[in-house]
Design an enzyme around this catalytic site. Sequence first.
Site, PDB file in Angstrom:
ATOM      1  N   ASP A   9       5.885   4.113  -1.009  1.00 26.55           N
ATOM      2  CA  ASP A   9       4.970   5.183  -0.429  1.00 26.55           C
ATOM      3  C   ASP A   9       5.531   6.459  -0.261  1.00 26.55           C
ATOM      4  O   ASP A   9       5.279   7.037   0.703  1.00 26.55           O
ATOM      5  CB  ASP A   9       4.940   4.550   1.145  1.00 26.55           C
ATOM      6  CG  ASP A   9       4.525   3.128   1.178  1.00 26.55           C
ATOM      7  OD1 ASP A   9       3.514   2.523   0.462  1.00 26.55           O
ATOM      8  OD2 ASP A   9       5.210   2.421   1.980  1.00 26.55           O
ATOM      9  N   LYS A  12       3.475   8.744  -4.656  1.00 28.60           N
ATOM     10  CA  LYS A  12       3.497   8.788  -6.415  1.00 28.60           C
ATOM     11  C   LYS A  12       2.088   8.749  -6.728  1.00 28.60           C
ATOM     12  O   LYS A  12       1.842   9.517  -7.710  1.00 28.60           O
ATOM     13  CB  LYS A  12       4.063   7.543  -6.544  1.00 28.60           C
ATOM     14  CG  LYS A  12       5.788   7.300  -6.487  1.00 28.60           C
ATOM     15  CD  LYS A  12       6.117   6.026  -7.082  1.00 28.60           C
ATOM     16  CE  LYS A  12       5.718   4.813  -6.269  1.00 28.60           C
ATOM     17  NZ  LYS A  12       5.710   4.654  -5.034  1.00 28.60           N
ATOM     18  N   GLY A  36       0.044   0.357  -3.178  1.00 33.67           N
ATOM     19  CA  GLY A  36      -1.155   0.723  -2.778  1.00 33.67           C
ATOM     20  C   GLY A  36      -1.258   2.435  -2.703  1.00 33.67           C
ATOM     21  O   GLY A  36      -0.270   2.633  -2.284  1.00 33.67           O
ATOM     22  N   HIS A  37      -2.183   2.977  -3.417  1.00 35.55           N
ATOM     23  CA  HIS A  37      -2.174   4.334  -3.440  1.00 35.55           C
ATOM     24  C   HIS A  37      -3.350   4.940  -3.093  1.00 35.55           C
ATOM     25  O   HIS A  37      -4.365   4.372  -3.420  1.00 35.55           O
ATOM     26  CB  HIS A  37      -1.364   4.851  -4.438  1.00 35.55           C
ATOM     27  CG  HIS A  37      -1.738   4.329  -5.855  1.00 35.55           C
ATOM     28  ND1 HIS A  37      -1.047   3.464  -6.399  1.00 35.55           N
ATOM     29  CD2 HIS A  37      -2.652   4.628  -6.792  1.00 35.55           C
ATOM     30  CE1 HIS A  37      -1.605   3.138  -7.567  1.00 35.55           C
ATOM     31  NE2 HIS A  37      -2.555   3.825  -7.789  1.00 35.55           N
ATOM     32  N   THR A  38      -3.373   6.040  -2.237  1.00 41.47           N
ATOM     33  CA  THR A  38      -4.548   6.739  -1.952  1.00 41.47           C
ATOM     34  C   THR A  38      -4.583   7.967  -2.533  1.00 41.47           C
ATOM     35  O   THR A  38      -3.562   8.703  -2.660  1.00 41.47           O
ATOM     36  CB  THR A  38      -4.519   7.210  -0.291  1.00 41.47           C
ATOM     37  OG1 THR A  38      -4.167   5.680   0.290  1.00 41.47           O
ATOM     38  CG2 THR A  38      -5.822   7.356   0.298  1.00 41.47           C
ATOM     39  N   GLN A 218       6.235   0.773  -5.814  1.00 47.46           N
ATOM     40  CA  GLN A 218       7.359   0.652  -4.780  1.00 47.46           C
ATOM     41  C   GLN A 218       8.361   1.677  -5.061  1.00 47.46           C
ATOM     42  O   GLN A 218       8.043   2.635  -5.350  1.00 47.46           O
ATOM     43  CB  GLN A 218       7.870  -0.765  -4.950  1.00 47.46           C
ATOM     44  CG  GLN A 218       6.884  -1.808  -4.446  1.00 47.46           C
ATOM     45  CD  GLN A 218       5.854  -2.587  -5.400  1.00 47.46           C
ATOM     46  OE1 GLN A 218       6.561  -2.683  -6.455  1.00 47.46           O
ATOM     47  NE2 GLN A 218       4.705  -2.647  -5.139  1.00 47.46           N
ATOM     48  N   GLY A 408       4.924  18.883  -1.761  1.00 47.02           N
ATOM     49  CA  GLY A 408       3.461  18.529  -1.626  1.00 47.02           C
ATOM     50  C   GLY A 408       3.544  18.863  -0.263  1.00 47.02           C
ATOM     51  O   GLY A 408       4.256  18.876   0.959  1.00 47.02           O
TER      52      GLY A 408
END
Length: 426
Positions: A9, A12, A36-38, A218, A408
Amino acid sequence: MIVGAQWGDEGKGKVVDLLAQDSDIVARYQGGPNAGHTVIAGGETWKFHHMPSGILAGKTCVLGAGVVIDPETFIRELDELEERGVSTEPVRVSGNAHLIMPWHVAIDQASERRLGKLKIGTTRRGIGPCYADKAARLGIRVQDLLDPKILRQKIEVALAEKNVWLERVYGAEPLVLEEVAEGYERYAQRLRPYVADTSLLVDRALRAGESVLLEGAQGTLLDLDHGTYPFVTSSNPVAGAAATGIGIGPNRIEAVLGVAKAYVTRVGEGPFPTEIEGPDQERVRDLGHEFGTTTGRERRCGWLDLVGLRYAVRVNGITSLALTKLDVLSAFAELPVCVRYRLEDGRETDEFPAHQSDFHHCRPVYETLPGWQEPIDSVSGFDGLPASARGYVEFVERELEVDVTLVGTGAERERVLARAGAAATA
Ligand code: IMP
């Protein structure tokens, strides 16, 4: 290649999405729908579990041999992309990748329930049981989908054993052969066009001088061999595993970009030395929207841990770092950063403990850096950041002796600041 430098999380997906713009191929080498990526691009939000975010940029997207695939989840993503006008034509899946079967999910759930207080806190997507069957040579692979006879036979053999486990060991409902087989035969029809020799595809691309972005899922501390075992996932997110997971030589990897949050989060159980005590934890969680993409669980939040990051630099050979979500820290007047661990016997170390008991019992030693307490999400270049924010990033670089090339500062793709001179690495 891009690797998570903490417990996953790290953001990436957004970094991959950004760098995919200048790549020809984006390839995943391990993990499955536990990831899971948003990605927020062009004002639209996308949530992926299987799909590399390079798909939005129209790049060839590879799921390599080291990945495990839940066909239902994967097909749902393919359908959604098509429905929203994104072509899935450039998607390629290795025939050697293993399939997550319904019994993997059922066993993952039953096993976590049975462990009770000792549970790992998995995503319950069947990851561990699927990789276990792969190692035990009982797995069913994507290429098995191509031959209906082989597929049915393998399902039949596996199910005969798995149903005994489900019923006798876990007291769970058995699965019905006909239902499972019919479901996977249907998936086979849909997935057939995407199956390819992805090792050859990536090799040919590299020989032709194309650029390939390898995307880890991960993070380092969830690595089966090098993470905080047993509170880890069942694959190897570390950079070295990209070569085996794709089927290329390790000498093809030119640069390793580690992605770390400006603080730390962890989902699931297991030791976490810098976990914040008191209301600041909730503040970080709310400001950083720290809830799991896959399970919706609250993420545990902690201050930046340079001991863990130094370890990630070592085991991955990280050549540069992306530090994400720096904007979340804008709310705090003071920012503790963990520079060493104090072990139970009083000794201090800046290297990650090799023995689990040392890690379980260590206490963080903090250096407190000044906060900047002003919004930074509309800053357009690194030099435009407040002095304390730049100081925070430079402190990380000095401690780890690695350049931070990307910072970021917000959710959108545009909110990633590339450092002058360092951008080439990324
Ligand atoms: P599994 O991968 O579902 O077996 O879960 C094992 C551990 O890895 C649990 O602590 C999960 O919360 C964690 N985990 C798995 N995938 C991710 C991820 O994409 N982000 C963060 N944690 C993850």
